[in-house]
Write an enzyme that holds these catalytic residues in place. Structure first.
Site, short mmCIF file in Angstrom:
data_model
loop_
_atom_site.label_atom_id
_atom_site.label_comp_id
_atom_site.label_asym_id
_atom_site.label_seq_id
_atom_site.Cartn_x
_atom_site.Cartn_y
_atom_site.Cartn_z
N GLY A 360 18.52 47.72 60.14
CA GLY A 360 17.16 47.06 59.78
C GLY A 360 17.43 45.66 58.79
O GLY A 360 18.58 45.48 58.48
N PRO A 361 16.14 45.00 58.98
CA PRO A 361 16.53 43.68 57.99
C PRO A 361 16.92 44.34 56.63
O PRO A 361 16.77 45.22 56.27
CB PRO A 361 14.95 43.25 58.13
CG PRO A 361 14.12 44.10 59.11
CD PRO A 361 14.98 45.20 59.31
N PRO A 362 17.19 43.09 55.78
CA PRO A 362 17.36 43.09 54.34
C PRO A 362 16.25 43.69 53.62
O PRO A 362 15.19 43.37 53.88
CB PRO A 362 17.70 41.97 53.93
CG PRO A 362 18.03 40.96 55.14
CD PRO A 362 17.31 41.71 56.04
N GLY A 363 16.51 44.72 52.63
CA GLY A 363 15.46 45.12 51.67
C GLY A 363 14.77 46.21 52.36
O GLY A 363 13.45 46.60 51.58
N VAL A 364 14.84 46.80 53.26
CA VAL A 364 14.24 47.90 53.74
C VAL A 364 14.45 49.45 53.34
O VAL A 364 13.98 50.23 53.64
CB VAL A 364 13.94 47.91 55.24
CG1 VAL A 364 13.39 46.67 56.16
CG2 VAL A 364 15.41 48.14 55.73
N GLY A 365 15.64 49.26 52.36
CA GLY A 365 16.04 50.67 51.75
C GLY A 365 16.99 51.11 52.55
O GLY A 365 17.43 52.38 52.20
N LYS A 366 18.11 50.63 53.21
CA LYS A 366 19.23 51.20 53.84
C LYS A 366 20.02 51.31 52.58
O LYS A 366 20.57 52.81 52.61
CB LYS A 366 19.98 50.37 54.70
CG LYS A 366 19.37 49.64 55.71
CD LYS A 366 19.82 48.72 56.79
CE LYS A 366 20.24 47.39 56.04
NZ LYS A 366 19.21 46.59 55.95
N THR A 367 20.54 50.84 51.65
CA THR A 367 21.40 51.06 50.47
C THR A 367 20.79 52.15 49.81
O THR A 367 21.61 53.09 49.33
CB THR A 367 21.61 49.85 49.83
OG1 THR A 367 22.01 48.79 50.62
CG2 THR A 367 22.83 50.26 48.61
N SER A 683 13.71 35.33 74.08
CA SER A 683 12.39 35.73 74.06
C SER A 683 11.36 34.73 73.62
O SER A 683 10.25 34.96 73.58
CB SER A 683 12.06 37.01 73.13
OG SER A 683 12.45 36.66 71.95
N LYS A 726 8.68 42.46 65.38
CA LYS A 726 7.59 41.30 65.70
C LYS A 726 6.14 41.47 65.65
O LYS A 726 5.30 40.67 64.91
CB LYS A 726 7.82 41.03 67.19
CG LYS A 726 9.13 40.38 67.64
CD LYS A 726 9.32 39.98 68.99
CE LYS A 726 10.76 39.52 69.32
NZ LYS A 726 10.99 39.24 70.56
P1 ADP Z 1 18.88 47.14 52.12
O1 ADP Z 1 20.25 47.71 51.81
O2 ADP Z 1 18.28 47.66 53.30
O3 ADP Z 1 18.94 45.56 52.20
P2 ADP Z 1 18.03 48.11 49.43
O4 ADP Z 1 18.43 49.68 49.79
O5 ADP Z 1 18.77 47.50 48.78
O6 ADP Z 1 17.81 47.55 51.07
O7 ADP Z 1 16.30 47.95 49.12
C1 ADP Z 1 16.04 46.82 48.28
C2 ADP Z 1 15.13 47.54 47.15
O8 ADP Z 1 13.80 48.29 48.05
C3 ADP Z 1 15.61 48.79 46.64
O9 ADP Z 1 15.31 48.82 45.26
C4 ADP Z 1 15.02 49.95 47.17
O10 ADP Z 1 15.08 51.02 46.18
C5 ADP Z 1 13.62 49.47 47.36
N1 ADP Z 1 13.01 50.25 48.43
C6 ADP Z 1 13.12 49.93 49.81
N2 ADP Z 1 12.70 50.67 50.73
C7 ADP Z 1 11.92 51.44 49.78
C8 ADP Z 1 10.90 52.63 49.95
N3 ADP Z 1 10.65 52.98 51.25
N4 ADP Z 1 10.54 53.30 48.99
C9 ADP Z 1 10.93 52.74 47.65
N5 ADP Z 1 11.77 52.05 47.56
C10 ADP Z 1 12.20 51.26 48.51
#
Ligand code: ADP
Length: 808
Positions: A360-367, A683, A726
């Site tokens: 998924g895109p950055p910042g969606v909570g993968k880490t 696309s 999208k």
């Molecule tokens: P990624 O690894 O996908 O780039 P991160 O895991 O670093 O993203 O997420 C960025 C921040 O957003 C983190 O502080 C994370 O805890 C928070 N975050 C992302 N998704 C959620 C969620 N569904 N609920 C709560 N916090 C989230």
């Protein structure tokens, strides 16, 4: 000593002393200790009878009372020169060997041995001649060498040997000074042929000389070794003293400590043996040398990486669910799949090969999902960033022969984890590249393959390392650039991004409290209402995830912190004006899609690594020669799409009311403004074609509509990927209608319900359908009208000056 004594007439019977370990030769002067009673009596008898006594060796030295058969039959008659009686009843005598003799018979055995004797070997005329001379000389030389090598005899003992001219005398004199085993001496004594006897002596001398030389060599070597180790010991002691003076601690105790650590690490026997060998090597080196630093580093690594330490797994899915919910808002489907995965892990003894991959895109909570999994299972969490890794050695380490060599990232992370069973996150596996230094993905394959990762080999560590207990979770932004063999081993879970409301919930429930805590802001010092958070989301961020949102909130927190410190007086509830003061004027406007309502503009939707994105396509036609220009950050695939679109329009020129040669009279310029990321996804075909048609016909494209789809030369619309991303992007941009390929209708299911309610999805099959859906007025109707009027001759394309088709 004169030879005549050898010819002395002997009595026919003589008393006998059996000798334990000596063979007396004629002309030999020997002191003898006589202890046995029988022998003492024999001496007494001899003294009474002219001092002669028969001296024969006994076959076994330890035989206290030998029988006649235990005594050699050939011996030497001796003359007792001196007797010394000792207080304990024993006697010491000095005898001189007189003549060889043989025992003919034992006359009596008690109270002492009495034997009938026969003198031997004196009747012949001594042999002379050159050969004899040569032999004598050889014997002398050999004996001389023997004396010098053995270093046992005073040189004056040699004088009579050098003087005698008689071969037999020479041989006997030599035997007088030549210590040998009893049986060998006995053999020489019993040999009656003088030449043979001399040869025997020569052989024995040669052998003895050699033995002595070997002995000496060995002795020399041992001595040298002794010297060397003494030297080392001394130097080591000195070194210790110097180091103590310098305050560098004790080298040896450091080594002992290393040994201790190795023993306690629980590494397999093979590894331990290797480590110990290296420590021994280190011990031999100067502690401050460059080489010893290399070896020490290596041993430290072996001691530092975990070999047996582990955490106990908590496999309860109920607990895992609690923790996942605690850390994350929403993403129910993702959480469910993670819980399923954990359940399977728990059931199967040796789960084979499935590795989670969060895409998924950055910042969606993968880490943070990975961290939660680790927390739920009670495992340690480590992250290995693979973005930009292009060298196999980064994964697998450099060989120790390189200066500054280190283990690869996998082993480094294991050290960081400190346990053999951490959760290891392999970040950005879609961003690895391969070059001439080897393919990192092949090394990674070995890491992930359950058949192979029991024996993972790092170039630096050089020992098999067991990775089988590690739980791997990979992350990637897009799937298509993950190497296929890796993808094969993974279970992919997609995270596509959040809607505005979700972001606000995540912010208020998670990000704001987290950032306030991190910036030391007390609960009563800041209040961000949902309204304010929506403003932040809308005006200061534009992203699929929440990373920038978190950053912006952090910025707000820092400003508040400064306010608190500087003014001591503050209003916790922020207003729109405060926001603007803290963050500057709004960076994004939500109504941006509406800004472009002129002909020649169209809204496309692209799928990039950072999620979905609205993409404006701008087309201008100017009189020219049919040149097609494409600018902006356009990928190769998009250029091809542009050409396909032109071809489609040419083939539909009539239906669109364009003259057949319109193409050769105008130049077309396609531009995709503001595209920092190459929009390579194939696309944008229908978007470009729509913009082009709009530019030619002067009919604007509906500004509240965005489209996605690829186009064939014949105007068919092909399906696309990333529909959910999208759709999210369309909504962010305030779009109402989304034109999608018909084949993508099935994907609508994965789109969240609220999104489906707000957006109208228009499925299309052909480019004609697209034009009907997106043009503010029907191009086809206009064209028909024109054709009816027979206005084919009028320039259908108004170029830039006049629209050909009226807009109604
Ligand atoms: P990624 O690894 O996908 O780039 P991160 O895991 O670093 O993203 O997420 C960025 C921040 O957003 C983190 O502080 C994370 O805890 C928070 N975050 C992302 N998704 C959620 C969620 N569904 N609920 C709560 N916090 C989230």
């Amino acid at each position: 000593m004169d030879t005549t004594r050898a010819k002395v007439i002997l009595p026919a019977e003589l008393p006998l002393i059996p000798l334990r370990d000596i063979v007396v030769f004629p002309r030999m002067l020997v002191p003898l200790f006589v202890g046995r009673e029988k022998s003492v009596r024999a001496v007494d008898q001899a003294m009474a009878q002219g001092n002669f006594i028969m001296l024969c060796a006994q076959k076994k030295a330890n035989n206290e009372e030998p029988d006649p058969k235990d005594i050699y039959p050939i011996g030497c008659v001796g003359e007792i020169m001196q007797v010394l009686r000792l207080p304990d009843g024993t006697v010491k005598i000095m005898v001189e060997g007189i003549r060889r003799a043989a025992i003919d018979a034992f006359v009596a055995q008690n109270p002492f041995y009495r034997v009938a004797v026969r003198g031997l070997g004196v009747a012949r005329v001594p042999e002379r001649g050159a050969r004899m001379e040569a032999m004598m000389r050889g014997l002398r030389l050999l004996f001389d060498r023997y004396v010098k090598t053995s270093n046992r005899l005073p040189s004056q003992a040699l004088a009579p040997i050098n003087e005698t001219g008689d071969a037999e005398e020479l041989a006997d004199l030599i035997m007088g000074h030549f210590p040998l085993k009893t049986d060998e001496r006995q053999q020489v004594l019993a040999e009656m042929d003088v030449k043979r006897r001399m040869e025997m002596i020569m052989e024995l001398l040669e052998r003895e000389i050699e033995v002595i030389q070997i002995e000496k060599r060995l002795e020399g070597r041992v001595k040298k070794q002794m010297d060397q180790s003494q030297r080392e010991y001394y130097l080591n002691e000195q070194m210790k003293a110097i180091q103590k003076e310098l305050g560098r601690g004790d080298h040896r105790s450091e080594l002992d400590e290393l040994r201790d650590r190795i023993k306690k690490s629980g590494m397999p026997a093979e590894a331990e043996a290797k480590a110990m060998k290296e420590i021994n090597k280190l011990e031999q080196m100067a502690p401050m040398s460059a080489e010893s630093t290399v070896v020490r580093n290596y041993i430290e690594w072996l001691a530092d990486i975990p070999w047996s330490q582990r955490t106990e797994d908590d496999l309860s899915t109920r607990n895992a669910k609690k923790i996942l919910d605690e850390d994350h808002y929403g993403i129910e489907e993702v959480k469910e799949r993670i819980l399923d995965f954990l359940a399977v892990k728990q059931l199967s003894e040796s789960p084979k090969g499935t590795i989670l991959c969060l895409v998924g895109p950055p910042g969606v909570g993968k880490t943070s999902l990975g961290k939660s999994v680790a927390r739920a299972m009670g495992r340690k969490f480590v992250r290995v960033s693979l973005g930009g890794v292009r060298d196999e050695a980064e994964v697998r380490g450099h060989r120790r022969t390189y200066i500054g060599a280190l283990p690869g990232r996998i082993i480094q992370s294991m050290k960081k984890a400190g346990t053999v069973n951490p959760v290891m996150m392999l970040d950005e596996i879609d961003k690895m590249t391969a070059d001439f230094r080897g393919d990192p993905s092949s090394a990674l394959l070995e890491v992930l393959d359950p058949e192979q990762n029991k024996h993972f080999s790092d170039h630096y560590i050089e020992l098999d390392y067991d990775l089988s207990q590690v739980m791997f979770i990979a992350t990637a932004n897009v799937m298509h650039s993950i190497p296929a063999p890796l993808l094969d081993r993974m279970e992919v879970i997609r995270l596509s991004g959040y809607m505005e409301e979700e972001k606000v919930k995540i912010a208020s429930g998670y990000l704001v409290p987290k950032q306030m805590k991190e910036n030391g802001i007390k609960a009563d010092a800041l209040e961000l209402t949902d309204e304010m958070l929506t403003k932040i989301v809308r005006n200061y961020t534009r992203e699929a995830g929440v990373r920038n949102l978190e950053r912006t909130i952090a910025k707000v927190c820092r400003k508040v912190a400064r306010n608190v410190v500087e003014h001591k007086k503050y209003a916790p509830r922020l207003k729109a004006a405060d926001l603007e003061k803290m963050l500057g004027i709004a960076k994004f406007r939500s109504e941006e899609a509406a800004a472009y309502a002129d002909p020649g503009f169209a809204n496309g939707l692209a799928w990039t690594e950072v999620g979905g994105e609205l993409m404006h396509i701008e087309v201008t036609v100017v009189p020219g020669k049919g040149k097609l220009t494409l600018t902006g950050k356009l990928g190769d695939v998009m250029k091809e799409s542009g050409q396909a679109a032109v071809t489609y329009i040419r083939s539909r020129a009539e239906a669109l009311g364009l003259p057949a040669d319109f193409y050769s009279r105008y130049d077309i310029h396609i531009h995709a403004p503001e595209g920092a990321i190459p929009k390579d996804g194939p696309s944008a075909g229908i978007t470009m074609a729509s913009a082009m048609v709009s530019a030619f016909t002067r009919i604007p494209v509906r500004h509240d509509t965005a489209m996605t789809g690829e186009i064939t030369l014949r105007g068919k619309v092909l399906p696309i990927g990333g529909l959910k991303e999208k759709a999210l992007a369309a909504r962010r941009a305030g779009i109402r209608n989304v034109v999608i390929p018909k084949e993508n209708v099935k994907d609508l299911e994965e789109i969240p319900k609220p999104l489906r309610k707000e957006l109208k999805f228009i499925p299309v099959e052909t480019m004609d359908d697209v034009l009907k859906a997106v043009m503010a007025a029907s191009v086809f109707k206009g064209a028909k009208k024109l054709r009816k009027r027979g206005s084919e001759k009028r320039p259908p394309v108004g170029g830039l000056e006049s629209p050909v088709v009226e807009i109604n």
